[in-house]
Design a protein around this motif. Structure first.
Motif, mmCIF file in Angstrom:
data_model
loop_
_atom_site.group_PDB
_atom_site.id
_atom_site.type_symbol
_atom_site.label_atom_id
_atom_site.label_comp_id
_atom_site.label_asym_id
_atom_site.label_seq_id
_atom_site.Cartn_x
_atom_site.Cartn_y
_atom_site.Cartn_z
ATOM 1 N N ASP A 282 1.237 0.326 7.252
ATOM 2 C CA ASP A 282 0.601 0.101 8.547
ATOM 3 C C ASP A 282 1.465 -0.737 9.493
ATOM 4 O OD1 ASP A 282 0.440 -2.341 7.307
ATOM 5 O OD2 ASP A 282 -1.725 -2.258 7.015
ATOM 6 N N LYS B 184 -3.202 3.976 1.200
ATOM 7 C CA LYS B 184 -3.696 3.879 2.574
ATOM 8 C C LYS B 184 -3.294 5.164 3.302
ATOM 9 C CE LYS B 184 -4.550 0.369 6.038
ATOM 10 N NZ LYS B 184 -4.272 -1.028 6.454
ATOM 11 N N ASN C 234 0.804 -1.223 0.000
ATOM 12 C CA ASN C 234 0.000 0.000 0.000
ATOM 13 C C ASN C 234 0.836 1.271 0.000
ATOM 14 O OD1 ASN C 234 0.687 0.531 2.793
ATOM 15 N ND2 ASN C 234 -0.907 -0.906 3.408
#
Length: 295
Positions: A89, A203, A42
């Protein structure tokens, strides 16, 4: 005289056959390093060595921690640009690296060998049956499918397989054909500049949280932008961002919130879409970027 003529005629026929056969041997498709990144990440970033040799050095040392200074300098001199995919993340922090380089494959076994603690194995190309060397040490995996491409990090075998499939296609069949897995915006953004570090993430909220320490609730599709080294501070980058919102209404509201978060107005850019907001001149420490990249 007749024997000499016969030999000359035989040599001419042999040369003609050889030249004809050379013309019919197809050349393989040239593979580009960013074509080998998969679309499962991402966050994507491209790092030209000319833009920041220190960051490229940091990436290499993170993947080959026991490399000698002389070998490091030799490799750095042969790296043009590193392309990386990761997850912003931190749930799966492994980097996938495809590097545009100029490292002769024959040079690699001198560094990456059993004597230096590397496990050496072979990967067979699914299309050509070519044998490619794979070099492993702890959690590090490297491969060099050609003198122009180096692969590191996650899913090296997957990248090798794709390299082999693309390269096995005759060049004349590849005219006008593209082979990247990344979407058009991501691919074009990270490949179009040789003078600055480029990044893009799909993201954005997670990335902004890591960047600012604030949870910003914004209706965003992507955030893309660029880094350059701060000429006044060796330990800092200067960033430009383009925030792509889901609609115009969200962009207007987001522009206000971004102004509070960054304390800066968006830059003027006639090329922006109605759903995009640009912010220039954000300062970021190099250590903070390294943390985001899990280096």
């Amino acid at each position: 005289m007749m024997r000499a003529l016969s030999l000359s005629k035989g040599l001419l026929i042999a040369l003609t056959i050889l030249m004809a056969s050379c013309k019919t041997v197809p050349t393989g498709t040239v593979v580009k390093a960013p074509d080998l990144l998969n679309k499962n990440k991402n966050f994507y970033i491209s790092i030209p060595t000319a833009a920041d040799p220190q960051l490229v050095e940091y990436v290499i040392k993170s993947n080959i921690p026991d490399i000698s200074e002389s070998d490091l300098k030799e490799i750095l001199s042969r790296v043009n640009r590193a392309y990386a995919g990761l997850n912003a993340d931190n749930k799966d922090p492994k980097l996938q690296l495809a590097i545009d380089s100029n490292i002769p494959v024959k040079y690699i076994p001198k560094i990456l060998n059993k004597k230096n603690g590397w496990e050496v194995s072979e990967f067979t190309g699914p299309a050509s049956q070519t044998k490619y060397g794979i070099f492993k040490q702890s959690d590090i995996t490297l491969a060099f499918p050609s003198d122009k491409i180096s692969l590191m990090g996650e899913d090296v075998e997957g990248m090798l397989g794709k390299y082999d499939k693309i390269h096995a296609i005759p060049a004349e069949e590849s005219v006008g054909v593209t082979y990247e897995d990344l979407d058009e915006l991501t691919y074009s953004h990270i490949t179009e500049s040789d003078s600055e570090i480029r990044f893009i993430t799909n993201k954005p909220e997670t990335f902004l949280l890591m960047l600012t320490g604030q949870k910003l609730t914004l209706q965003l599709n992507t955030v893309r932008g660029s880094f350059v080294c701060d000429p006044k501070n060796d330990n800092q980058y200067i960033l430009d961002f383009i925030f792509d919102f889901k609609n115009e209404k969200a962009a207007k509201a987001g522009k206000i919130m971004l102004g509070f978060a960054f304390g800066l107005a968006d830059g003027d850019d006639k090329d922006l879409k109605a759903t995009e907001v640009k912010i220039n001149g954000i300062k970021l420490s190099k250590k903070q970027l390294y943390d985001i990249l899990s280096l």
